[in-house]
Design a protein around this motif. Structure first.
Motif, PDB file in Angstrom:
ATOM      1  N   GLN A  25       0.850  -1.196   0.000  1.00 18.77           N
ATOM      2  CA  GLN A  25       0.000   0.000   0.000  1.00 18.77           C
ATOM      3  C   GLN A  25       0.881   1.240   0.000  1.00 18.77           C
ATOM      4  O   GLN A  25       1.704   1.418   0.890  1.00 18.77           O
ATOM      5  N   ASP A  26       0.707   2.095  -1.006  1.00 20.36           N
ATOM      6  CA  ASP A  26       1.565   3.274  -1.068  1.00 20.36           C
ATOM      7  C   ASP A  26       0.825   4.584  -1.304  1.00 20.36           C
ATOM      8  O   ASP A  26       1.434   5.637  -1.316  1.00 20.36           O
ATOM      9  N   ASP A  27      -0.483   4.535  -1.443  1.00 22.35           N
ATOM     10  CA  ASP A  27      -1.204   5.770  -1.707  1.00 22.35           C
ATOM     11  C   ASP A  27      -2.478   5.848  -0.886  1.00 22.35           C
ATOM     12  O   ASP A  27      -3.556   5.552  -1.398  1.00 22.35           O
ATOM     13  N   PRO A  28      -2.395   6.208   0.373  1.00 21.15           N
ATOM     14  CA  PRO A  28      -1.207   6.555   1.153  1.00 21.15           C
ATOM     15  C   PRO A  28      -0.564   5.300   1.733  1.00 21.15           C
ATOM     16  O   PRO A  28      -1.217   4.254   1.827  1.00 21.15           O
ATOM     17  N   PRO A  29       0.689   5.399   2.140  1.00 23.94           N
ATOM     18  CA  PRO A  29       1.313   4.257   2.806  1.00 23.94           C
ATOM     19  C   PRO A  29       0.610   3.995   4.141  1.00 23.94           C
ATOM     20  O   PRO A  29       0.124   4.918   4.778  1.00 23.94           O
ATOM     21  N   GLY A  30       0.556   2.745   4.540  1.00 19.36           N
ATOM     22  CA  GLY A  30      -0.146   2.420   5.771  1.00 19.36           C
ATOM     23  C   GLY A  30       0.790   1.854   6.816  1.00 19.36           C
ATOM     24  O   GLY A  30       1.880   1.394   6.503  1.00 19.36           O
ATOM     25  N   VAL A  31       0.341   1.898   8.064  1.00 18.98           N
ATOM     26  CA  VAL A  31       1.094   1.284   9.157  1.00 18.98           C
ATOM     27  C   VAL A  31       0.270   0.199   9.845  1.00 18.98           C
ATOM     28  O   VAL A  31       0.804  -0.563  10.627  1.00 18.98           O
ATOM     29  N   GLY A  32      -1.018   0.132   9.555  1.00 15.74           N
ATOM     30  CA  GLY A  32      -1.863  -0.866  10.183  1.00 15.74           C
ATOM     31  C   GLY A  32      -3.045  -1.209   9.307  1.00 15.74           C
ATOM     32  O   GLY A  32      -3.462  -0.410   8.466  1.00 15.74           O
ATOM     33  N   LEU A  33      -3.548  -2.421   9.499  1.00 15.25           N
ATOM     34  CA  LEU A  33      -4.665  -2.889   8.684  1.00 15.25           C
ATOM     35  C   LEU A  33      -5.473  -3.895   9.501  1.00 15.25           C
ATOM     36  O   LEU A  33      -4.913  -4.858  10.039  1.00 15.25           O
ATOM     37  N   ALA A  34      -6.763  -3.658   9.601  1.00 14.61           N
ATOM     38  CA  ALA A  34      -7.665  -4.580  10.298  1.00 14.61           C
ATOM     39  C   ALA A  34      -8.354  -5.471   9.269  1.00 14.61           C
ATOM     40  O   ALA A  34      -8.547  -5.083   8.114  1.00 14.61           O
ATOM     41  N   ALA A  35      -8.720  -6.662   9.702  1.00 13.35           N
ATOM     42  CA  ALA A  35      -9.340  -7.621   8.786  1.00 13.35           C
ATOM     43  C   ALA A  35     -10.612  -7.071   8.151  1.00 13.35           C
ATOM     44  O   ALA A  35     -10.871  -7.323   6.975  1.00 13.35           O
ATOM     45  N   ASN A  36     -11.391  -6.300   8.900  1.00 13.48           N
ATOM     46  CA  ASN A  36     -12.621  -5.778   8.291  1.00 13.48           C
ATOM     47  C   ASN A  36     -12.324  -4.777   7.176  1.00 13.48           C
ATOM     48  O   ASN A  36     -13.150  -4.564   6.294  1.00 13.48           O
ATOM     49  N   GLN A  37     -11.142  -4.201   7.150  1.00 18.11           N
ATOM     50  CA  GLN A  37     -10.770  -3.281   6.071  1.00 18.11           C
ATOM     51  C   GLN A  37     -10.479  -4.017   4.765  1.00 18.11           C
ATOM     52  O   GLN A  37     -10.350  -3.393   3.721  1.00 18.11           O
ATOM     53  N   VAL A  38     -10.376  -5.339   4.837  1.00 14.99           N
ATOM     54  CA  VAL A  38     -10.219  -6.139   3.627  1.00 14.99           C
ATOM     55  C   VAL A  38     -11.429  -7.051   3.424  1.00 14.99           C
ATOM     56  O   VAL A  38     -11.379  -8.014   2.681  1.00 14.99           O
ATOM     57  N   GLY A  39     -12.519  -6.749   4.131  1.00  7.95           N
ATOM     58  CA  GLY A  39     -13.776  -7.454   3.935  1.00  7.95           C
ATOM     59  C   GLY A  39     -13.966  -8.713   4.756  1.00  7.95           C
ATOM     60  O   GLY A  39     -14.888  -9.482   4.496  1.00  7.95           O
ATOM     61  N   VAL A  40     -13.136  -8.922   5.766  1.00  9.78           N
ATOM     62  CA  VAL A  40     -13.225 -10.120   6.604  1.00  9.78           C
ATOM     63  C   VAL A  40     -13.612  -9.683   8.016  1.00  9.78           C
ATOM     64  O   VAL A  40     -12.915  -8.884   8.633  1.00  9.78           O
ATOM     65  N   ASP A  41     -14.705 -10.221   8.531  1.00  6.58           N
ATOM     66  CA  ASP A  41     -15.212  -9.770   9.835  1.00  6.58           C
ATOM     67  C   ASP A  41     -14.634 -10.582  10.994  1.00  6.58           C
ATOM     68  O   ASP A  41     -15.356 -11.185  11.778  1.00  6.58           O
ATOM     69  N   LEU A  42     -13.303 -10.579  11.104  1.00  8.35           N
ATOM     70  CA  LEU A  42     -12.622 -11.265  12.194  1.00  8.35           C
ATOM     71  C   LEU A  42     -11.802 -10.276  13.009  1.00  8.35           C
ATOM     72  O   LEU A  42     -11.341  -9.264  12.476  1.00  8.35           O
ATOM     73  N   ALA A  43     -11.584 -10.590  14.283  1.00  7.28           N
ATOM     74  CA  ALA A  43     -10.811  -9.741  15.188  1.00  7.28           C
ATOM     75  C   ALA A  43      -9.316  -9.986  14.984  1.00  7.28           C
ATOM     76  O   ALA A  43      -8.662 -10.688  15.748  1.00  7.28           O
ATOM     77  N   VAL A  44      -8.798  -9.420  13.896  1.00  5.12           N
ATOM     78  CA  VAL A  44      -7.394  -9.564  13.527  1.00  5.12           C
ATOM     79  C   VAL A  44      -6.912  -8.217  13.002  1.00  5.12           C
ATOM     80  O   VAL A  44      -7.632  -7.547  12.253  1.00  5.12           O
ATOM     81  N   PHE A  45      -5.701  -7.824  13.398  1.00  4.05           N
ATOM     82  CA  PHE A  45      -5.079  -6.685  12.730  1.00  4.05           C
ATOM     83  C   PHE A  45      -3.576  -6.906  12.658  1.00  4.05           C
ATOM     84  O   PHE A  45      -2.997  -7.668  13.420  1.00  4.05           O
ATOM     85  N   VAL A  46      -2.982  -6.221  11.676  1.00  8.87           N
ATOM     86  CA  VAL A  46      -1.535  -6.269  11.493  1.00  8.87           C
ATOM     87  C   VAL A  46      -1.026  -4.840  11.479  1.00  8.87           C
ATOM     88  O   VAL A  46      -1.742  -3.919  11.080  1.00  8.87           O
ATOM     89  N   MET A  47       0.211  -4.660  11.919  1.00  2.00           N
ATOM     90  CA  MET A  47       0.810  -3.330  11.817  1.00  2.00           C
ATOM     91  C   MET A  47       2.313  -3.465  11.629  1.00  2.00           C
ATOM     92  O   MET A  47       2.920  -4.456  12.040  1.00  2.00           O
ATOM     93  N   GLN A  48       2.851  -2.462  10.958  1.00  2.00           N
ATOM     94  CA  GLN A  48       4.283  -2.409  10.702  1.00  2.00           C
ATOM     95  C   GLN A  48       4.637  -0.929  10.563  1.00  2.00           C
ATOM     96  O   GLN A  48       4.349  -0.313   9.549  1.00  2.00           O
ATOM     97  N   LYS A  49       5.236  -0.392  11.616  1.00  2.61           N
ATOM     98  CA  LYS A  49       5.531   1.044  11.635  1.00  2.61           C
ATOM     99  C   LYS A  49       6.577   1.423  10.604  1.00  2.61           C
ATOM    100  O   LYS A  49       6.545   2.518  10.067  1.00  2.61           O
ATOM    101  N   ASP A  50       7.509   0.518  10.359  1.00  4.67           N
ATOM    102  CA  ASP A  50       8.618   0.808   9.451  1.00  4.67           C
ATOM    103  C   ASP A  50       8.907  -0.444   8.636  1.00  4.67           C
ATOM    104  O   ASP A  50       8.884  -1.548   9.192  1.00  4.67           O
ATOM    105  N   PRO A  51       9.200  -0.307   7.346  1.00  3.04           N
ATOM    106  CA  PRO A  51       9.470  -1.489   6.520  1.00  3.04           C
ATOM    107  C   PRO A  51      10.634  -2.351   7.017  1.00  3.04           C
ATOM    108  O   PRO A  51      10.692  -3.539   6.721  1.00  3.04           O
ATOM    109  N   SER A  52      11.528  -1.772   7.797  1.00  2.00           N
ATOM    110  CA  SER A  52      12.667  -2.548   8.297  1.00  2.00           C
ATOM    111  C   SER A  52      12.308  -3.375   9.535  1.00  2.00           C
ATOM    112  O   SER A  52      13.087  -4.216   9.968  1.00  2.00           O
ATOM    113  N   GLU A  53      11.126  -3.130  10.102  1.00  3.25           N
ATOM    114  CA  GLU A  53      10.685  -3.859  11.290  1.00  3.25           C
ATOM    115  C   GLU A  53       9.843  -5.066  10.909  1.00  3.25           C
ATOM    116  O   GLU A  53       9.226  -5.102   9.853  1.00  3.25           O
ATOM    117  N   LYS A  54       9.808  -6.029  11.805  1.00  7.17           N
ATOM    118  CA  LYS A  54       8.964  -7.204  11.620  1.00  7.17           C
ATOM    119  C   LYS A  54       7.509  -6.801  11.865  1.00  7.17           C
ATOM    120  O   LYS A  54       7.222  -6.063  12.806  1.00  7.17           O
TER     121      LYS A  54
END
Length: 82
Positions: free
Chosen positions: A42-71
């Protein structure tokens, strides 16, 4: 791997409660991997977090990555305590 298409407002999935994850299986692992990939490309705008419902899945899951060099950080069934 193909990134998810992001859900935008006023889609109702963004307003309804998500379901608790009950099974930690290959499907969940695939979902998380694809969510991380979607976040990373994602680059327009770049993101740092994404919840499953933001991709159409109604589960309690999210991912985040503050910096590309971080896990990436993955949260399944997170609970806010403060």
């Amino acid at each position: 791997m193909k990134p998810f298409k992001l859900v935008t407002a006023p889609n109702e999935i963004l307003n309804k409660p998500v379901r608790k994850v009950e099974r930690f299986d290959r499907d969940l692992k695939r979902l998380v991997k694809r969510m991380i990939f979607t976040l990373q490309v994602q680059d327009d705008p770049p993101g740092v977090g994404l919840a499953a419902n933001q991709v159409g899945v109604d589960l309690a899951v999210f991912v985040m990555q503050k910096d590309p060099s971080e896990k990436p950080f993955v949260a399944v069934n997170p609970k806010i305590i403060k």
